[in-house]
Design a protein around this motif. Structure first.
Motif, PDB file in Angstrom:
ATOM      1  N   LEU A 108     127.624  54.440  86.202  1.00 19.25           N
ATOM      2  CA  LEU A 108     127.601  53.511  85.073  1.00 19.25           C
ATOM      3  C   LEU A 108     126.519  53.906  84.069  1.00 19.25           C
ATOM      4  O   LEU A 108     126.717  53.816  82.853  1.00 19.25           O
ATOM      5  CB  LEU A 108     127.375  52.082  85.554  1.00 19.25           C
ATOM      6  N   ALA A 109     125.365  54.347  84.573  1.00 13.56           N
ATOM      7  CA  ALA A 109     124.300  54.834  83.690  1.00 13.56           C
ATOM      8  C   ALA A 109     124.791  56.036  82.891  1.00 13.56           C
ATOM      9  O   ALA A 109     124.547  56.139  81.683  1.00 13.56           O
ATOM     10  CB  ALA A 109     123.065  55.194  84.501  1.00 13.56           C
ATOM     11  N   SER A 110     125.490  56.929  83.557  1.00  8.83           N
ATOM     12  CA  SER A 110     126.031  58.111  82.889  1.00  8.83           C
ATOM     13  C   SER A 110     127.034  57.716  81.801  1.00  8.83           C
ATOM     14  O   SER A 110     127.014  58.267  80.703  1.00  8.83           O
ATOM     15  CB  SER A 110     126.691  59.019  83.923  1.00  8.83           C
ATOM     16  N   LEU A 111     127.881  56.766  82.112  1.00 11.66           N
ATOM     17  CA  LEU A 111     128.861  56.294  81.137  1.00 11.66           C
ATOM     18  C   LEU A 111     128.172  55.670  79.924  1.00 11.66           C
ATOM     19  O   LEU A 111     128.564  55.924  78.776  1.00 11.66           O
ATOM     20  CB  LEU A 111     129.800  55.284  81.799  1.00 11.66           C
ATOM     21  N   CYS A 112     127.134  54.890  80.149  1.00 12.38           N
ATOM     22  CA  CYS A 112     126.400  54.259  79.045  1.00 12.38           C
ATOM     23  C   CYS A 112     125.734  55.301  78.143  1.00 12.38           C
ATOM     24  O   CYS A 112     125.752  55.174  76.915  1.00 12.38           O
ATOM     25  CB  CYS A 112     125.352  53.286  79.584  1.00 12.38           C
TER      26      CYS A 112
END
Length: 165
Positions: A108-112
């Motif tokens: 999710l951090a990567s997606l953000c």
């Protein structure tokens, strides 16, 4: 196993540091007009010798900028939370189980980060006043793009990693 664990922890900490620097540092956009001071712009301020807030950053016209600000902050929070969840799962998981929850949060951090950097890339001209539009990307922008694959690789490492003795 201890060497792999140390590598994973260092990799995760490096990704978190890159996210912090990319979010906080004022080098997303650099303008160097002829004969004047270099102007640096980030997600919140534009600075030459003094700093001033980005024009209209609180209005609906700057919704793109607000989206970049929010997703970069979320990415940093997710990265830190995933590190703490990893440490907790390191002591709580049974042998042979995977770090799925840690992986999901890190992904999710990567997606953000990807969303924030992509929005900034697509809408950079609408973020800044006309005098700042003739510039180039700065080091914080580059760090944001570097932190994207680092958080993605970290999330995939946690997905594959099993707890061993």
């Amino acid at each position: 196993m201890l060497i792999i664990l140390a590598f994973i922890i260092l990799f995760h900490v490096a990704a978190a540091i890159l996210l912090f620097v990319a979010t906080i540092h004022n080098r997303w956009w650099v303008v160097s007009p002829a004969g004047r001071d270099v102007i640096y712009a980030d997600l919140w301020y534009s600075c030459n010798s003094t700093c001033y807030p980005v024009e209209n950053s609180h209005t609906a016209d700057a919704a793109y900028l607000q989206a970049v600000q929010a997703t970069m902050i979320l990415a940093t929070i997710f990265c830190c939370v995933s590190f703490f969840v990893f440490i907790l799962q390191l002591f709580r998981l049974q042998q042979g189980e995977r770090f799925i929850f840690t992986s999901i949060i890190q992904l999710l951090a990567s997606l953000c980060v990807m969303i924030a950097a992509s929005i900034y890339t697509a809408q950079k001209k609408s973020f800044h006043v006309p005098s700042l539009q003739e510039g180039s990307y700065g080091s914080s922008y580059v760090l944001a793009w570097i932190s994207f694959p680092m958080t993605l690789i970290g999330g995939l490492m946690y997905l594959v990693l099993r707890k061993r003795k």
